[in-house]
Structures are given as structure tokens and as C-alpha cells.
Scaffold this motif. Structure first.
Motif, PDB file in Angstrom:
ATOM      1  N   GLN A  63       0.839  -1.200   0.000  1.00 42.22           N
ATOM      2  CA  GLN A  63       0.000   0.000   0.000  1.00 42.22           C
ATOM      3  C   GLN A  63       0.878   1.255   0.000  1.00 42.22           C
ATOM      4  N   GLY A  64       0.631   2.155  -0.955  1.00 44.58           N
ATOM      5  CA  GLY A  64       1.383   3.395  -1.029  1.00 44.58           C
ATOM      6  C   GLY A  64       2.740   3.275  -1.707  1.00 44.58           C
ATOM      7  N   ILE A  65       3.101   2.079  -2.123  1.00 39.91           N
ATOM      8  CA  ILE A  65       4.391   1.862  -2.788  1.00 39.91           C
ATOM      9  C   ILE A  65       4.302   2.273  -4.260  1.00 39.91           C
ATOM     10  N   HIS A  66       5.301   2.994  -4.731  1.00 42.65           N
ATOM     11  CA  HIS A  66       5.361   3.442  -6.123  1.00 42.65           C
ATOM     12  C   HIS A  66       6.103   2.444  -7.013  1.00 42.65           C
ATOM     13  N   THR A  67       7.236   1.926  -6.527  1.00 41.33           N
ATOM     14  CA  THR A  67       8.116   1.068  -7.323  1.00 41.33           C
ATOM     15  C   THR A  67       8.489  -0.175  -6.530  1.00 41.33           C
ATOM     16  N   VAL A  68       8.363  -1.335  -7.159  1.00 43.89           N
ATOM     17  CA  VAL A  68       8.810  -2.598  -6.562  1.00 43.89           C
ATOM     18  C   VAL A  68      10.003  -3.119  -7.358  1.00 43.89           C
ATOM     19  N   ILE A  91      -0.322  -5.010  -8.583  1.00 46.38           N
ATOM     20  CA  ILE A  91      -1.414  -4.467  -9.405  1.00 46.38           C
ATOM     21  C   ILE A  91      -2.595  -4.062  -8.528  1.00 46.38           C
ATOM     22  N   ILE A  92      -2.972  -4.945  -7.606  1.00 47.70           N
ATOM     23  CA  ILE A  92      -4.105  -4.658  -6.714  1.00 47.70           C
ATOM     24  C   ILE A  92      -3.821  -3.434  -5.846  1.00 47.70           C
ATOM     25  N   ALA A  93      -2.564  -3.311  -5.387  1.00 47.93           N
ATOM     26  CA  ALA A  93      -2.194  -2.213  -4.484  1.00 47.93           C
ATOM     27  C   ALA A  93      -1.968  -0.897  -5.224  1.00 47.93           C
ATOM     28  N   GLY A  94      -1.986  -0.933  -6.558  1.00 47.55           N
ATOM     29  CA  GLY A  94      -1.801   0.295  -7.322  1.00 47.55           C
ATOM     30  C   GLY A  94      -0.357   0.724  -7.497  1.00 47.55           C
ATOM     31  N   VAL A  95       0.577  -0.245  -7.426  1.00 45.75           N
ATOM     32  CA  VAL A  95       1.992   0.055  -7.672  1.00 45.75           C
ATOM     33  C   VAL A  95       2.166   0.522  -9.118  1.00 45.75           C
ATOM     34  N   LYS A  96       2.991   1.534  -9.334  1.00 45.75           N
ATOM     35  CA  LYS A  96       3.189   2.058 -10.690  1.00 45.75           C
ATOM     36  C   LYS A  96       4.225   1.267 -11.473  1.00 45.75           C
ATOM     37  N   VAL A 133      -1.587  -2.294 -17.193  1.00 43.58           N
ATOM     38  CA  VAL A 133      -1.975  -2.134 -15.791  1.00 43.58           C
ATOM     39  C   VAL A 133      -0.746  -2.017 -14.884  1.00 43.58           C
ATOM     40  N   LEU A 134       0.429  -2.369 -15.422  1.00 40.65           N
ATOM     41  CA  LEU A 134       1.655  -2.302 -14.623  1.00 40.65           C
ATOM     42  C   LEU A 134       2.841  -1.998 -15.537  1.00 40.65           C
ATOM     43  N   GLU A 135       3.510  -0.900 -15.260  1.00 43.23           N
ATOM     44  CA  GLU A 135       4.741  -0.554 -15.982  1.00 43.23           C
ATOM     45  C   GLU A 135       5.868  -1.417 -15.417  1.00 43.23           C
TER      46      GLU A 135
END
Length: 315
Positions: A63-68, A91-96, A133-135
């Protein structure tokens, strides 16, 4: 400033990248690990233990993570379940942005220990097949230049490993009739480029080639003879022997990666040597230069300068 999650953060390459990100003093970093230690004394870095089999727990952690950035050890994830769950959770958490556990060659054919990379590449293609949906970016730096310094350590975290180019003993194993191209990049340069890519405002390329040094086998040997003072003893193997799984050499690899069990080391090291030679002859280590073009001002460590310094006055 973005929030970054590093999966498999206790690994050697991961720690090199974490150090570069910490040095930049721009980001909040969360290290995800199956056995994360309680707390972390580094400012801007926290550790969190996660169960990669529990997708809902991963979603919460992201949650709130931009990059993994994933450095999950493929040998400990033979079904790729951990990375697939991590991708789904991202994807579910909205990671960019997402970087799977690559960090090597452009191709993985003939390298059975990396078969999971190909499967994760296909999985990432599939999640975006009906619209992005995921870069994501496949970071591919070739082989660690640090390995040509074996047995001397030149990186803080990446441990020395020997290769088919044995500068210490002035010998090498080559494929007869194939003067193929290889890419060598130092661990420090890889970490710095990843940190630069995190800061990049544009869209990440799917293929993220990092080309520290692009050299042929003959050039590697020529540099070796120059910095070591005399010609190398050469074992030349036939491509057809490698295809058949036969390794007809006077020596072989001896140093196992920490992820390989000691009782499996001999078989594994034979497979790695055969696979590296075979894949090299087919172009797997001639990686592209997408990230060089994204970061045109970055100056990579040059192979001859690096090796001359390492081997100066060495016996």
C-alpha cells in the motif's frame, strides 16, 4: 521522492542497489523479506517480514508503494509463485512500476537455472495484454565485471565467483569458432543505474539493457594477457559437445553461489559453465543499451581500467 519496496532485499545484488538508493537520500525504502530482521537502523529504510504465499498480506505491504524492485532468488521459487503473487499484489495495491528478478543476460535459453525468468516475462506480458496495468522493466546488465577479479572482492556485497575467464590462473574456456560478444558491468554501476532509473520521469522501457562494457571473447583474453603479463592457457570446447551436455575441459568452476546447496554444487556448476558458454555463443550476453540511452551522462567503469587496477602487482 517515491516509496520503494525491495523484495528479496537480503540478497547480494539487492543490497548493492539499496545502498545506492540510500545514498541518493530521496526515497523511502521498505525491504521485504521472508525473514526480515526486526527494525532497520538506516534512515529512510524499514524492514518488513512477508509471506509470499499470502497475496492479501503482500497487498497490504505494498500500500502506497510506487516502485517494486524484485530480487527474489529463483532457485528458492521454482514454481515462480512468489513473484507471481508479488506481481498480482502490486497491481491490486496500485503500484506504478515493477522490476522482476532479472539482473543478468538478455536471453535465458540453455540456462535451466534461470528458466523462471522466461516464465515471469510471459506472465508480465499477459497482465498487460488487454491494456497496461503495470509498468515494468527487465534490468539486464550482463555479467558482473567484478567476477573477473576473482578471488578478490571488488564490490561491497556481491561475492567473488569464478567464470570461464580465470584471470587468477591465466586460463580460459572458450567455444571453438565462436568469438561471441559479452556485456560486463560492475555491481556499483548496476546499482547506480537502477537508482537513476527510479528517478527517471519517463516511462520505463520493457527491456532495460545496461551496457557497461561490450566486448568479444578475444578482447577479454587480450585484456587478460595484458594485465596478467602473459598469454592464457585456452581450453576450446565444441558447440555440439555443449549441446549434448558434455564438458571436455581440463578445469571447471569451483565457487558456488550462496543459494546453491553444497551437495548440489558440482552438478550445478557444470550446468552453469555449459549454459553460459552455450548461451553466449547464441548471443545471450550481448545485452542492449536502453538504460544507457535514458541516462546518457552516466560514466561506466571501463573494463581495462578496472582490471588493470585489480590485477596490478598481483601474483
Amino acid at each position: 521522492m517515491v516509496k520503494i519496496a525491495v523484495a528479496g532485499g537480503s540478497g547480494q545484488v539487492a543490497q548493492e542497489v539499496i545502498d545506492a538508493l540510500v545514498a541518493a537520500k530521496k526515497h523511502e525504502i521498505t525491504i521485504l523479506s521472508r525473514n526480515a530482521s526486526a527494525g532497520n537502523s538506516t534512515p529512510g529504510v524499514t524492514s518488513r517480514a512477508v509471506n509470499y504465499d499470502d497475496k492479501s498480506e503482500l497487498v497490504e505491504a505494498l500500500q502506497g508503494i510506487h516502485t517494486v524492485l524484485s530480487f527474489i532468488q529463483l532457485l528458492s521459487d521454482p514454481e515462480n509463485k512468489s513473484q507471481k503473487n508479488l506481481i498480482d499484489a502490486a497491481i491490486i495495491a496500485g503500484v506504478k512500476r515493477f522490476a522482476p528478478s532479472e539482473w543478468g543476460s538478455a536471453e535465458t535459453k540453455d540456462m535451466p537455472w534461470w528458466v523462471g525468468k522466461g516464465k515471469i516475462r510471459e506472465y508480465l506480458k499477459k497482465v498487460n495484454q488487454n491494456g497496461k496495468v503495470l509498468e515494468y522493466c527487465l534490468f539486464q546488465p550482463g555479467l558482473f565485471l567484478d567476477y573477473l577479479a576473482f578471488p578478490y572482492r571488488t564490490a561491497k556485497h556481491v561475492a567473488p565467483l569464478n567464470t570461464m575467464f580465470d584471470y587468477q590462473n591465466r586460463r580460459a574456456i572458450v567455444v571453438d569458432g565462436h568469438d561471441f560478444i559479452m556485456t560486463f558491468t560492475t555491481a556499483q554501476d548496476i546499482a547506480a543505474v537502477v537508482a537513476g532509473a527510479v528517478d527517471y520521469d519517463g516511462e520505463w522501457p520493457v527491456i532495460g539493457g545496461i551496457r557497461g562494457n561490450r566486448v568479444t571473447v578475444s578482447q577479454i583474453l587480450k585484456i587478460g594477457e595484458k594485465v596478467r603479463g602473459r598469454p592464457f592457457a585456452i581450453d576450446a570446447v565444441k558447440l555440439e559437445d555443449l549441446e549434448a551436455g558434455n564438458l571436455k575441459t581440463s578445469w571447471t568452476l569451483e565457487t558456488r553461489h550462496s543459494s546453491v546447496a553444497e551437495d548440489q554444487a558440482a552438478i550445478f556448476l557444470k550446468s552453469v559453465l555449459i549454459g553460459t558458454l552455450l548461451s553466449g555463443a547464441k548471443g545471450a550476453w550481448a545485452v542492449s543499451d536502453e538504460l544507457n540511452r535514458i541516462l546518457p551522462d552516466y560514466k561506466f567503469t571501463q573494463i581495462e581500467d578496472f582490471l588493470a587496477k585489480v590485477w596490478e602487482e598481483k601474483p
